[in-house]
Write a protein that holds these residues in place. Structure first.
Motif, PDB file in Angstrom:
ATOM      1  N   THR A 264       1.111  14.131  -2.239  1.00  0.00           N
ATOM      2  CA  THR A 264       1.636  14.285  -3.592  1.00  0.00           C
ATOM      3  C   THR A 264       0.564  14.467  -4.658  1.00  0.00           C
ATOM      4  O   THR A 264       0.851  14.967  -5.730  1.00  0.00           O
ATOM      5  CB  THR A 264       2.510  13.075  -3.971  1.00  0.00           C
ATOM      6  OG1 THR A 264       1.767  11.892  -3.711  1.00  0.00           O
ATOM      7  CG2 THR A 264       3.786  13.043  -3.146  1.00  0.00           C
ATOM      8  N   LEU A 265      -0.668  14.061  -4.364  1.00  0.00           N
ATOM      9  CA  LEU A 265      -1.721  14.203  -5.364  1.00  0.00           C
ATOM     10  C   LEU A 265      -2.315  15.600  -5.328  1.00  0.00           C
ATOM     11  O   LEU A 265      -2.680  16.083  -4.266  1.00  0.00           O
ATOM     12  CB  LEU A 265      -2.850  13.209  -5.087  1.00  0.00           C
ATOM     13  CG  LEU A 265      -2.588  11.752  -5.438  1.00  0.00           C
ATOM     14  CD1 LEU A 265      -3.775  10.905  -5.011  1.00  0.00           C
ATOM     15  CD2 LEU A 265      -2.370  11.604  -6.928  1.00  0.00           C
ATOM     16  N   PRO A 266      -2.429  16.250  -6.460  1.00  0.00           N
ATOM     17  CA  PRO A 266      -3.128  17.529  -6.460  1.00  0.00           C
ATOM     18  C   PRO A 266      -4.587  17.300  -6.092  1.00  0.00           C
ATOM     19  O   PRO A 266      -5.148  16.254  -6.367  1.00  0.00           O
ATOM     20  CB  PRO A 266      -2.996  18.016  -7.901  1.00  0.00           C
ATOM     21  CG  PRO A 266      -2.690  16.814  -8.704  1.00  0.00           C
ATOM     22  CD  PRO A 266      -2.026  15.826  -7.795  1.00  0.00           C
TER      23      PRO A 266
ATOM     24  N   HIS B  67       0.921   9.779   2.289  1.00  0.00           N
ATOM     25  CA  HIS B  67       1.883  10.133   1.250  1.00  0.00           C
ATOM     26  C   HIS B  67       1.179  10.544  -0.035  1.00  0.00           C
ATOM     27  O   HIS B  67       1.550  11.506  -0.685  1.00  0.00           O
ATOM     28  CB  HIS B  67       2.818   8.955   0.980  1.00  0.00           C
ATOM     29  CG  HIS B  67       3.931   9.312   0.050  1.00  0.00           C
ATOM     30  ND1 HIS B  67       5.074   9.937   0.483  1.00  0.00           N
ATOM     31  CD2 HIS B  67       4.050   9.190  -1.293  1.00  0.00           C
ATOM     32  CE1 HIS B  67       5.857  10.163  -0.558  1.00  0.00           C
ATOM     33  NE2 HIS B  67       5.261   9.715  -1.653  1.00  0.00           N
ATOM     34  N   LEU B  68       0.128   9.781  -0.373  1.00  0.00           N
ATOM     35  CA  LEU B  68      -0.604  10.085  -1.595  1.00  0.00           C
ATOM     36  C   LEU B  68      -1.255  11.458  -1.514  1.00  0.00           C
ATOM     37  O   LEU B  68      -1.228  12.234  -2.459  1.00  0.00           O
ATOM     38  CB  LEU B  68      -1.693   9.049  -1.824  1.00  0.00           C
ATOM     39  CG  LEU B  68      -1.448   8.085  -2.967  1.00  0.00           C
ATOM     40  CD1 LEU B  68      -2.647   7.196  -3.135  1.00  0.00           C
ATOM     41  CD2 LEU B  68      -1.130   8.806  -4.269  1.00  0.00           C
TER      42      LEU B  68
ATOM     43  N   THR C 276       0.833  -1.194   0.000  1.00  0.00           N
ATOM     44  CA  THR C 276       0.000   0.000   0.000  1.00  0.00           C
ATOM     45  C   THR C 276       0.871   1.248   0.000  1.00  0.00           C
ATOM     46  O   THR C 276       1.816   1.341   0.763  1.00  0.00           O
ATOM     47  CB  THR C 276      -0.819   0.037   1.297  1.00  0.00           C
ATOM     48  OG1 THR C 276      -1.391  -1.242   1.487  1.00  0.00           O
ATOM     49  CG2 THR C 276      -1.884   1.099   1.234  1.00  0.00           C
ATOM     50  N   ILE C 277       0.537   2.191  -0.853  1.00  0.00           N
ATOM     51  CA  ILE C 277       1.146   3.500  -0.711  1.00  0.00           C
ATOM     52  C   ILE C 277       0.385   4.138   0.450  1.00  0.00           C
ATOM     53  O   ILE C 277      -0.836   4.085   0.476  1.00  0.00           O
ATOM     54  CB  ILE C 277       0.880   4.378  -1.928  1.00  0.00           C
ATOM     55  CG1 ILE C 277       1.173   3.618  -3.194  1.00  0.00           C
ATOM     56  CG2 ILE C 277       1.688   5.660  -1.850  1.00  0.00           C
ATOM     57  CD1 ILE C 277       0.672   4.353  -4.404  1.00  0.00           C
ATOM     58  N   SER C 278       1.092   4.697   1.355  1.00  0.00           N
ATOM     59  CA  SER C 278       0.360   5.251   2.493  1.00  0.00           C
ATOM     60  C   SER C 278      -0.556   6.363   2.007  1.00  0.00           C
ATOM     61  O   SER C 278      -0.227   7.116   1.100  1.00  0.00           O
ATOM     62  CB  SER C 278       1.331   5.796   3.542  1.00  0.00           C
ATOM     63  OG  SER C 278       1.825   7.046   3.136  1.00  0.00           O
ATOM     64  N   ARG C 279      -1.726   6.434   2.589  1.00  0.00           N
ATOM     65  CA  ARG C 279      -2.713   7.426   2.177  1.00  0.00           C
ATOM     66  C   ARG C 279      -2.160   8.837   2.416  1.00  0.00           C
ATOM     67  O   ARG C 279      -2.352   9.730   1.616  1.00  0.00           O
ATOM     68  CB  ARG C 279      -4.007   7.208   2.978  1.00  0.00           C
ATOM     69  CG  ARG C 279      -5.115   8.136   2.532  1.00  0.00           C
ATOM     70  CD  ARG C 279      -6.478   7.671   2.976  1.00  0.00           C
ATOM     71  NE  ARG C 279      -7.461   8.699   2.673  1.00  0.00           N
ATOM     72  CZ  ARG C 279      -7.992   8.879   1.477  1.00  0.00           C
ATOM     73  NH1 ARG C 279      -7.675   8.106   0.486  1.00  0.00           N
ATOM     74  NH2 ARG C 279      -8.866   9.853   1.270  1.00  0.00           N
TER      75      ARG C 279
END
Lengths: 366, 366
Positions: free
Chosen positions: B14-16, B10-11, B5-8
Motif C-alpha cells: 500500500t505504500l508508494p 501489506h505495507l 504489527t501491520i504486516s510488512r
C-alpha cells in the motif's frame, strides 16, 4: 508585544520575586561535568510500528540520526520495527527488563498492566495535541508519568503526537445512535469499551487484517489513524463512509520508553541529547501529521469518492456520556488512574477555559 | 491505532515507493564526522526582552543551559537582555554583522528592513501556533525563511510561540466599529496599520511606558501579550476592559537568529545540538504560555474585577477586511512578501480544511 525594552525598573516593580529564578532539571554536579567520557554506547530501539512507518517510524529514524550526530557517534541507536527483534506486545517488558534500551509506541498499549497509562497517550474526549503538550511539559503531567513508570525501571518521554484522529471507516451510514446497536467495530482499548457501552460490539483486530475483515464483512467499521495513514492502508476500497471527529483520540501522544538503568549509565551530555532529540521528534511528528493529512483527505474524497461525514450530535453525546461512565468505573477500581485522571481533568478545565478566549475564539475567523 | 504489527507485506503493497526513504538534512560528510573537536566556543546571545523575561527570556536561559550540558561546556552561550549589550532595535544588524552570534526576538520587528519577515512571526487572522509549526517544520515555511535571511548572513530558527494573544486593554467598552473611530491604541507593526485602517489611531509606545500612557489617558487602549504577561505589567489598574481574541497575533512564533558564519564554524555535533535545543525551546515556551495563561486570566477577572469581553462581530469582520486590504497593498509593493504570503496562504487553506474535521470539529465536545 513590541521590540522596545521594558525598563528593568518597571519589571522589577511588577514582577513578584522569584519569577526570574529558573528551575533547571539537572543537578549542579551534572552541570559541572565538562570532561567528556569517550565511552561508546550502542542502544537498540524497537517500535510498535513497521520499520520506517510513515511519520512515527520515520520520526524515530530521525531521532536516532540526530543523537548520533550530536554525540559524534558515541551513542548509536539502531531502530527496529515491531516484530523484527521484539514483538509489539512485549515491548514494555523488553524495555523494563533492559533487554533493549528504547521502545517507541503508545502508552495505552500497556493499559492491561498499568490502567492509568492510557491517559498519557489519549483520553477519549480529552486534550488535543497542544493541550497534551502543555499538560505534560508545563502542567505536571510528565512528573506523574515518570513516577508511574519508575516502578518498572522505565523513563517515559513524549515523542510524537498524531493530532486529532479520524472517527473511522464504516460500510454504512451512521445516522443515529440506533445505527451503533450491534455494529461490529474494530476499535481497540478504551475507545472500544466506550463504543461497546453505547451499543456497538468492539473487536480487536491486527492492523494488517483490518482491510480483509472489512472487505469480507467480518466487521462493519474500523478506526485506524487519520487520512494520511488510512489512505495508505486502502480502506477506501472496502468502506465508503469516513467519519469525524476522532472522539476517542483527540491528540494522541506517542511515547518513548527508555530503560532507566541504561539511561543513568549515560554521561550527562548524552542524557541531555536524548532528552532534546525526543522533544524535537515530539514536535516534528505532529507537524508532519498536520501538514500531510489534508492532502490525503482530499485524495480520498475527490479521487476515491469517499463520503466524508460528521458523527451525528446524538452519537457524539451518547459516546461522551459512555466515556464518563466507563472512565468512572475505571478510576473507581484503580487509585492511580483516579489520581492521574483527576490531575489531567483539573488541567483540562483550566486550559479549556483559556481556549474559550484563545483557540476556540479565533478559529472561526481564520 | 493498535499495537499489532501491520504486516510488512501489506505495507509494501500500500505504500508508494519512496515513502519509507528518509531525507536527512545533514550531508554524508557531516554524518561521518565522528572524531570530536575539542575547540571551545563562547557565544553571546542578546534578546529583545528584559533579562530572564517570563517564558521568553527563561526559555533562552534554558536553551543556553541545555547546549552547555550537551556540549560538555564546549559551547557556552551567555544570554543578555535587551539593552544590556545590544539595544533591541539593533539586534538584527548585530547578528547579521557577527558582533554577536545569537539574537532572540520576533521577526516582525524587522519589517522595516524586510517587509516579509513578519509572516514568519504572525500574520493577522493567520495561523495558530500548531499550524505555524506545521507550516515551518513540515510545510516549507522554514526553507523560505532561511532563504530570505541568508542574504543577511543569518540562519533563523523557530524558537518559541506565544499561542493566541489577547486583543488588548481598553479604558472604554468597544461596542461596535464606531467605537474604534479615533481611538488612540498602542499597537505596533501590521496590527497597528490594520486597526488604523479600521478608523483607530495606532501609536508605537515602548512597553515600559504603556502603563503610564494608559493611566494619563495619552492612549485609550493597548495590546501587549496575554494574561500572564499582562498581569505582571499591572494594566488592570488603569484599564478595565480586556478584549479577546488577539486577531493580530494568532500564534506568534518567536525567532532565534544565528550568525551564519559563526554557525558554520561549529563542528557538526555542536550545530545539531543548537538545532535540537532550539526545537525544544520552541515547544517549551508554547507549553508554558498555554499552561499559565488561565491562572492569570482568572486572577484578573476574579481578584481585579477586569471585564472580559469578546470583540463584537462587526469589529472582527471590519478588522479582517482591513487586514486583507493592508496585506494586499503590502504584497503588491514587495515581491518577496507576495511569495511568502502566497505560500503561507496556500498552506493555511489546506490546514484549515483539515481543522474543520479535526481541531474545530472536536473542540466543542472537549
Amino acid at each position: 508585544m513590541d521590540k522596545k525594552t521594558i525598563s528593568r525598573r518597571h519589571l522589577l516593580q511588577t514582577l513578584p520575586l522569584g519569577i526570574v529564578g529558573l528551575a533547571c532539571n539537572r543537578s549542579e554536579a551534572d552541570q559541572k561535568q565538562e570532561a567528556r567520557s569517550e565511552e561508546k554506547f550502542t542502544w537498540i530501539a524497537s517500535t510498535t510500528w513497521s520499520p520506517h512507518f510513515p511519520i512515527l517510524g520515520e520520526g524515530m529514524d530521525l531521532f536516532a540520526e540526530q543523537v548520533k550526530i550530536m554525540s559524534g557517534g558515541r551513542l548509536t541507536i539502531k531502530v527496529y520495527g515491531a516484530g523484527e527483534i521484539v514483538p509489539a506486545f512485549e515491548l514494555f517488558d523488553a524495555v523494563s527488563q533492559g533487554a533493549i534500551q528504547i521502545g517507541h509506541g503508545a502508552s495505552y498499549y500497556w493499559a492491561g498492566k498499568i490502567p492509568s497509562a492510557g491517559f498519557f497517550c489519549s483520553t477519549p474526549f480529552g486534550l488535543n495535541a497542544q493541550q497534551m503538550n502543555a499538560w505534560l511539559i508545563a502542567g505536571g503531567g510528565m512528573a506523574l508519568w515518570e513516577e508511574i513508570y519508575a516502578k518498572y525501571n522505565i523513563i517515559p518521554f513524549a515523542c510524537g503526537n498524531t493530532g486529532v484522529q479520524m472517527g473511522g471507516w464504516f460500510r454504512k451510514e451512521i445516522n443515529s445512535v440506533a445505527d451503533l446497536q450491534g455494529l461490529k467495530m474494530r476499535m481497540p482499548g478504551l475507545g472500544g469499551k466506550i463504543i461497546s457501552r453505547a451499543g456497538a460490539s468492539a473487536t480487536q483486530i491486527v492492523g494488517g487484517e483490518i482491510y480483509t475483515s472489512l472487505e469480507r464483512g467480518v466487521i462493519d467499521g474500523a478506526e485506524w489513524i487519520g487520512p494520511y495513514h488510512d489512505y495508505k492502508m486502502g480502506f477506501y476500497q472496502v468502506a465508503k463512509y469516513y467519519y469525524y471527529p476522532g472522539w476517542h483520540e483527540t491528540g494522541s501522544t506517542l511515547e518513548m520508553m527508555i530503560n532507566k538503568t541504561a539511561f543513568e549509565k549515560l554521561p550527562p551530555d548524552l542524557r541531555e541529547m536524548v532528552i532534546s532529540a525526543a522533544a524535537r521528534a515530539n514536535a516534528w511528528m505532529l507537524a508532519e501529521f498536520e501538514a500531510k493529512n489534508n492532502f490525503y483527505l482530499k485524495k480520498l474524497v475527490q479521487e476515491e469518492n469517499v463520503q466524508l461525514r460528521k458523527f451525528p450530535e446524538d452519537v457524539l453525546q451518547t459516546l461522551k456520556k459512555a466515556t464518563e461512565e466507563v472512565i468512572g468505573e475505571m478510576i473507581a477500581a484503580d487509585p492511580i488512574s483516579k489520581k492521574v485522571y483527576a490531575h489531567q481533568t483539573a488541567f483540562k478545565k483550566e486550559i479549556l477555559q483559556w481556549s474559550e478566549v484563545s483557540e476556540k475564539a479565533i478559529l472561526p475567523y481564520l
